[in-house]
Design a protein around this motif. Structure first.
Motif, PDB file in Angstrom:
ATOM      1  N   THR A 265       0.799  -1.225   0.000  1.00 12.28           N
ATOM      2  CA  THR A 265       0.000   0.000   0.000  1.00 12.28           C
ATOM      3  C   THR A 265       0.830   1.272   0.000  1.00 12.28           C
ATOM      4  OG1 THR A 265      -0.094   0.096   2.424  1.00 12.28           O
ATOM      5  CG2 THR A 265      -1.802  -1.212   1.295  1.00 12.28           C
ATOM      6  N   GLY A 266       2.096   1.189   0.422  1.00 15.65           N
ATOM      7  CA  GLY A 266       2.924   2.377   0.536  1.00 15.65           C
ATOM      8  C   GLY A 266       2.622   3.213   1.768  1.00 15.65           C
ATOM      9  N   VAL A 267       1.894   2.646   2.727  1.00 17.53           N
ATOM     10  CA  VAL A 267       1.512   3.370   3.944  1.00 17.53           C
ATOM     11  C   VAL A 267       2.398   2.937   5.105  1.00 17.53           C
ATOM     12  CG1 VAL A 267      -0.348   3.812   5.593  1.00 17.53           C
ATOM     13  CG2 VAL A 267      -0.868   3.596   3.145  1.00 17.53           C
ATOM     14  N   ALA A 268       2.918   3.909   5.857  1.00 19.76           N
ATOM     15  CA  ALA A 268       3.802   3.620   6.988  1.00 19.76           C
ATOM     16  C   ALA A 268       3.024   3.557   8.292  1.00 19.76           C
ATOM     17  CB  ALA A 268       4.891   4.687   7.087  1.00 19.76           C
ATOM     18  N   GLY A 269       3.573   2.830   9.254  1.00 18.01           N
ATOM     19  CA  GLY A 269       2.980   2.720  10.582  1.00 18.01           C
ATOM     20  C   GLY A 269       4.058   2.494  11.622  1.00 18.01           C
ATOM     21  N   PRO A 270       3.675   2.267  12.866  1.00 18.14           N
ATOM     22  CA  PRO A 270       4.679   2.122  13.929  1.00 18.14           C
ATOM     23  C   PRO A 270       5.376   0.770  13.958  1.00 18.14           C
ATOM     24  CG  PRO A 270       2.467   1.896  14.817  1.00 18.14           C
ATOM     25  CD  PRO A 270       2.299   2.313  13.393  1.00 18.14           C
ATOM     26  N   GLU A 271       4.765  -0.256  13.416  1.00 13.17           N
ATOM     27  CA  GLU A 271       5.371  -1.582  13.443  1.00 13.17           C
ATOM     28  C   GLU A 271       6.074  -1.892  12.117  1.00 13.17           C
ATOM     29  OE1 GLU A 271       5.887  -3.199  15.935  1.00 13.17           O
ATOM     30  OE2 GLU A 271       4.231  -3.144  17.356  1.00 13.17           O
ATOM     31  N   PRO A 272       7.123  -2.725  12.188  1.00 15.59           N
ATOM     32  CA  PRO A 272       7.579  -3.501  13.341  1.00 15.59           C
ATOM     33  C   PRO A 272       8.577  -2.793  14.263  1.00 15.59           C
ATOM     34  CG  PRO A 272       8.879  -4.103  11.451  1.00 15.59           C
ATOM     35  CD  PRO A 272       7.878  -3.088  10.949  1.00 15.59           C
ATOM     36  N   SER A 273       8.824  -1.506  14.044  1.00 14.48           N
ATOM     37  CA  SER A 273       9.875  -0.839  14.815  1.00 14.48           C
ATOM     38  C   SER A 273       9.582  -0.802  16.307  1.00 14.48           C
ATOM     39  CB  SER A 273      10.091   0.579  14.293  1.00 14.48           C
ATOM     40  OG  SER A 273      10.750   0.554  13.048  1.00 14.48           O
ATOM     41  N   GLU A 274       8.304  -0.628  16.669  1.00 10.57           N
ATOM     42  CA  GLU A 274       7.965  -0.600  18.083  1.00 10.57           C
ATOM     43  C   GLU A 274       8.336  -1.912  18.764  1.00 10.57           C
ATOM     44  OE1 GLU A 274       5.600   2.157  20.211  1.00 10.57           O
ATOM     45  OE2 GLU A 274       7.634   2.374  19.423  1.00 10.57           O
ATOM     46  N   THR A 275       8.010  -3.037  18.109  1.00  9.86           N
ATOM     47  CA  THR A 275       8.337  -4.333  18.692  1.00  9.86           C
ATOM     48  C   THR A 275       9.832  -4.611  18.623  1.00  9.86           C
ATOM     49  OG1 THR A 275       6.143  -5.224  18.179  1.00  9.86           O
ATOM     50  CG2 THR A 275       7.914  -6.821  18.516  1.00  9.86           C
ATOM     51  N   LEU A 276      10.454  -4.295  17.509  1.00  7.50           N
ATOM     52  CA  LEU A 276      11.897  -4.508  17.389  1.00  7.50           C
ATOM     53  C   LEU A 276      12.664  -3.705  18.432  1.00  7.50           C
ATOM     54  CD1 LEU A 276      12.400  -4.523  13.505  1.00  7.50           C
ATOM     55  CD2 LEU A 276      12.772  -6.437  15.072  1.00  7.50           C
TER      56      LEU A 276
END
Length: 333
Positions: A265-276
């Motif tokens: 989709t080309g849409v960014a979100g908080p994961e997986p960085s929050e979990t990583l």
């Protein structure tokens, strides 16, 4: 010696930050990475690289190469093309024969130099797709040299990759991460070149020397994914073409990289960085080392016996570990 894993998938990304190609059988090796990997790049009016970090629509751009492009020793003819597709756009054909025009003042990260310009048709295509002035350029290996950070891999070179010629990741590591996520993510979030299977999660952290199909690779640096910093109250200090995407969660400013962008989709979100950040930050993996606010996932590689020609990696190739460290804290990062 027993194999530690096997090659499950090989990915080549002809245009920087655009969709990759999962090869069907094999991919030829070069000192700067797999053949065709990151040879092209989209740039803005100032010659600066566009990436998914500032133009996430690039995630939707597909590239296709002729099947024979991945054969040993194959050379393009005047009828050999890379085909580029994107939603709402007509297919664009780019000749695999090198163009003659030169674009000066091209830059990506720390590097600046000249590149081969792919011409008006390609420029118009990407300008229309991104909605802003754009050009497609190709790395000019005959006139340019882009060295890898000598602190980690002195004497090695790359084209338009971010930092290193190859990035390896294991299926076990992805599976371990997905067990912690509410919504599992595919491997394309991390854009590895080599995906291996059959080893324990995060085994690749420890691999300092491996052999695949009689080719020796050195693990030179854990692959860092994003930085975590304290919140800032204004983003005005960041230039308009900055190659990062910034969001704030739980009083922490996360500087996002490509893994947070949904490649469908080309849409960014908080994961997986929050979990990583909870399981793979330098605070967790390297508590006694200098803290840099980084998250690690994958191992960067260079090909060491790269003076020989005609070398390829194939799906199913066994991976033998020749040298390793005892923990991620001992690995270069």
């Amino acid at each position: 010696m027993e194999a530690a894993a096997k090659v499950k998938s090989i990915f080549v990304y002809p245009i920087k930050s655009c969709r990759g190609i999962s090869v069907s059988q094999q991919a030829p090796l070069t000192p700067t990475g797999f053949r065709w990997d990151r040879q092209w790049m989209v740039i803005n009016n100032n010659g600066r690289a566009y990436t998914q970090r500032n133009e996430p629509k690039l995630a939707l751009v597909e590239t296709e190469l002729p099947n024979e492009a991945f054969l040993e020793g194959w050379e393009p003819t005047g009828r050999s093309f890379m085909v580029i597709r994107a939603p709402g756009m007509q297919a664009l054909k780019i000749s695999l024969s090198k163009p003659r025009d030169i674009a000066d003042g091209v830059s990506v990260w720390e590097w600046c130099g000249s590149a081969l310009a792919e011409g008006a048709e390609a420029s118009n295509w990407f300008t229309n797709y991104l909605g802003k002035p754009s050009r497609l350029v190709r790395y000019n290996a005959e006139s340019e040299t882009r060295p890898v950070d000598p602190k980690y891999a002195a004497g090695e070179k790359i084209m338009f990759s971010d930092c290193y010629p190859f990035m390896l990741l294991s299926q076990g590591s992805l599976d371990a991460l997905n067990k912690l996520l509410k919504e599992p993510i595919p491997i394309n979030r991390f854009r590895p070149n080599i995906l291996v299977d059959g080893c324990e999660p995060f085994s690749e952290d420890l691999w300092m020397g491996i052999r695949i199909n009689n080719c020796t690779f050195q693990g030179v640096k854990l692959c860092d994914r994003c930085k975590v910093r304290t919140v800032v109250h204004s983003l005005r200090d960041f230039p308009s073409d900055t190659s990062i995407c910034i969001h704030v969660f739980n009083n922490t400013e996360i500087v996002f990289q490509v893994p947070t962008i949904n490649q469908d989709t080309g849409v960014a979100g908080p994961e997986p960085s929050e979990t990583l950040r909870q399981i793979r930050s330098d605070k967790v993996l390297r508590p006694n080392q200098k803290q840099q606010g980084k998250i690690y996932f994958g191992q960067n590689l260079v090909w060491k016996d790269n003076l020989s020609n005609g070398k390829v990696l194939k799906l199913g190739d066994p991976v033998f570990v020749m040298r390793k460290v005892n923990s991620a804290a001992e690995a270069a990062a």
